[in-house]
Design a protein around this motif. Structure first.
Motif, PDB file in Angstrom:
ATOM      1  N   THR A 351       1.059  -1.091   0.118  1.00  0.00           N
ATOM      2  CA  THR A 351       0.093   0.090   0.028  1.00  0.00           C
ATOM      3  C   THR A 351       0.686   1.256  -0.002  1.00  0.00           C
ATOM      4  O   THR A 351       0.651   2.296  -0.622  1.00  0.00           O
ATOM      5  CB  THR A 351      -0.919   0.110   1.090  1.00  0.00           C
ATOM      6  N   PHE A 352       1.969   1.224   0.665  1.00  0.00           N
ATOM      7  CA  PHE A 352       2.948   2.288   0.900  1.00  0.00           C
ATOM      8  C   PHE A 352       4.176   1.989   0.237  1.00  0.00           C
ATOM      9  O   PHE A 352       5.011   1.619   1.070  1.00  0.00           O
ATOM     10  CB  PHE A 352       2.867   2.902   2.191  1.00  0.00           C
ATOM     11  N   PRO A 353       4.299   1.853  -0.856  1.00  0.00           N
ATOM     12  CA  PRO A 353       5.713   1.378  -1.539  1.00  0.00           C
ATOM     13  C   PRO A 353       6.969   2.602  -1.198  1.00  0.00           C
ATOM     14  O   PRO A 353       6.859   3.538  -0.933  1.00  0.00           O
ATOM     15  CB  PRO A 353       5.527   1.429  -3.055  1.00  0.00           C
ATOM     16  N   ASN A 354       7.954   1.918  -1.114  1.00  0.00           N
ATOM     17  CA  ASN A 354       9.238   2.647  -1.023  1.00  0.00           C
ATOM     18  C   ASN A 354       9.146   3.119   0.403  1.00  0.00           C
ATOM     19  O   ASN A 354      10.059   4.427   0.983  1.00  0.00           O
ATOM     20  CB  ASN A 354       9.655   3.985  -1.968  1.00  0.00           C
ATOM     21  N   VAL A 355       8.608   2.241   1.275  1.00  0.00           N
ATOM     22  CA  VAL A 355       8.685   2.879   2.831  1.00  0.00           C
ATOM     23  C   VAL A 355       9.060   1.725   3.761  1.00  0.00           C
ATOM     24  O   VAL A 355       8.509   0.639   3.524  1.00  0.00           O
ATOM     25  CB  VAL A 355       7.092   3.389   3.012  1.00  0.00           C
ATOM     26  N   PRO A 356      10.052   1.691   4.325  1.00  0.00           N
ATOM     27  CA  PRO A 356      10.877   2.949   4.289  1.00  0.00           C
ATOM     28  C   PRO A 356      11.794   3.032   3.011  1.00  0.00           C
ATOM     29  O   PRO A 356      11.998   2.177   2.413  1.00  0.00           O
ATOM     30  CB  PRO A 356      11.928   2.787   5.522  1.00  0.00           C
ATOM     31  N   PHE A 357      12.381   4.361   2.759  1.00  0.00           N
ATOM     32  CA  PHE A 357      12.817   4.529   1.547  1.00  0.00           C
ATOM     33  C   PHE A 357      14.014   3.692   1.094  1.00  0.00           C
ATOM     34  O   PHE A 357      14.875   3.597   1.966  1.00  0.00           O
ATOM     35  CB  PHE A 357      13.284   6.093   1.272  1.00  0.00           C
TER      36      PHE A 357
END
Length: 379
Positions: A351-357
């Motif tokens: 749902t929240f890609p690149n998290v954590p970056f």
């Protein structure tokens, strides 16, 4: 700050986004951020950290104070972040009562922002971000509510999804659905106001369909109680160095323990008696069936706590992609003897890609350039 999430692990496909390094110095004006990152759509929160563009179906959100580094999600992510904003309103109201009670709310808020950004205690030798008194300062808590809510919620939710891609929760969720089964029991250690627990609640209730949840938030700082209870969680004052977790909760076992940005301060120095005791406590909790798993988030890509737990026979399941270098920011601690988890076929995207970056891994040369986090902390 934006850009695609290249080199994503299986299941990480989706919108990109990210943040590069650099620590902001305290600036009481702080107007630059909203001008640096132009966003399209409708603002969904008071400070401009959450935006939704209906035409493109893209949600833009920020985790940093000056709104310089955008992250992206879709409608599903927007709805979850909008729910976070709604839930956080009760915490902001609680905080406003505390500020007003001090008689000079604007000055208290300004001092809290300085403490939040400059972190004077972190520059000392105490090995903590903020002192006990700073952590209980209503002005600092205001800025914690404003900013940490985004990062702690999205990172915990992403961790849950990464673990679920490996089937980590299937057995517990099936047991919780059985006749006469107790509620799925989750505790957050050092949870502050409770954002990690809120993410877990959203994940298990809405994504996994678990109807009965028993949620405990703990922290050494008792002033977080009012905030935690405003989110609907039970709160227990708990010192991981001194207390017995199950005894503090008054239960014989829990399903999952969430430890977010705490292990680096309490269980990461080999040979330190207090840190060794914390690792012993977690190993015992897992070994004796006191918990199915410990869910850990941290800031640095190499965590001494992982080796300390592995030396005790605990299985450490590293959830971040490893092909560009060791990354231990999100891990599961599983009971000794546990087999490595296998990625499910065609796992659902985050749902929240690149998290954590993760963009910095590409920029530093992938695995060849890996060697610990070369990024700086969110402000």
């Amino acid at each position: 700050g934006g850009g695609g999430a290249r080199g994503s692990a299986p299941g990480d496909r989706g919108f990109g986004g990210g943040r590069r390094g650099g620590v902001d110095r305290w600036d009481p004006d702080g107007r630059q951020g909203s001008e640096r990152s132009k966003v399209v759509g409708v603002k969904l929160d008071e400070e401009g950290h959450l935006w939704w563009d209906e035409a493109s179906g893209v949600c833009t959100y920020f985790q940093d104070r000056r709104r310089k580094w955008p992250f992206y999600t879709d409608r599903r992510g927007m709805q979850k972040l909008a729910a976070l904003v709604k839930a956080n309103a009760a915490l902001r109201a609680r905080n406003n009562e505390l500020l007003v009670a001090m008689g000079n709310p604007a000055d208290v808020a300004r001092e809290g922002e300085r403490l939040y950004v400059e972190k004077p205690t972190l520059r000392g030798e105490d090995n903590v971000t903020w002192s006990f008194s700073e952590y209980g300062h209503p002005g600092l808590q205001l800025h914690y509510l404003k900013l940490k809510s985004w990062q702690r919620f999205t990172e915990t939710y992403a961790l849950m999804e990464r673990a679920d891609q490996r089937g980590a929760f299937d057995q517990a969720c099936a047991a919780a659905a059985g006749p006469g089964a107790r509620a799925l029991r989750i505790v957050s250690i050092g949870g502050g106001p409770g954002y990690e627990l809120f993410a877990a609640e959203q994940f298990f209730r809405e994504y996994k369909g678990v109807e009965r949840l028993e949620l405990y938030n703990t922290d050494i700082q008792p002033t977080w109680r009012g905030y935690s209870e405003a989110l609907g969680f039970r709160f227990k004052e708990f010192d991981i160095f001194e207390g017995n977790l199950l005894e503090t909760l008054g239960v014989d076992a829990v399903d999952y323990v969430i430890i977010s940005y705490v292990m680096i301060y309490v269980g990461s120095i080999p040979g330190n008696p207090a840190h060794e005791r914390v690792c012993d406590m977690l190993q015992t909790l897992l070994q004796t069936g006191g918990a199915r798993a410990v869910i850990v988030s941290e800031r640095g890509e190499q965590q001494a706590s992982c080796k300390m737990m592995e030396s005790r026979g605990v299985h450490v399941e590293r959830l971040m992609q490893q092909d560009l270098g060791l990354d231990e920011r999100q891990v599961l601690l599983l009971p000794p003897g546990s087999a490595p988890l296998r990625l499910k076929p065609s796992p659902a995207p985050l749902t929240f890609p690149n998290v954590p970056f993760e963009e910095h891994k590409i920029k530093r040369g992938g695995a060849k350039g890996a060697g610990g986090s070369q990024t700086r902390w969110y402000t």
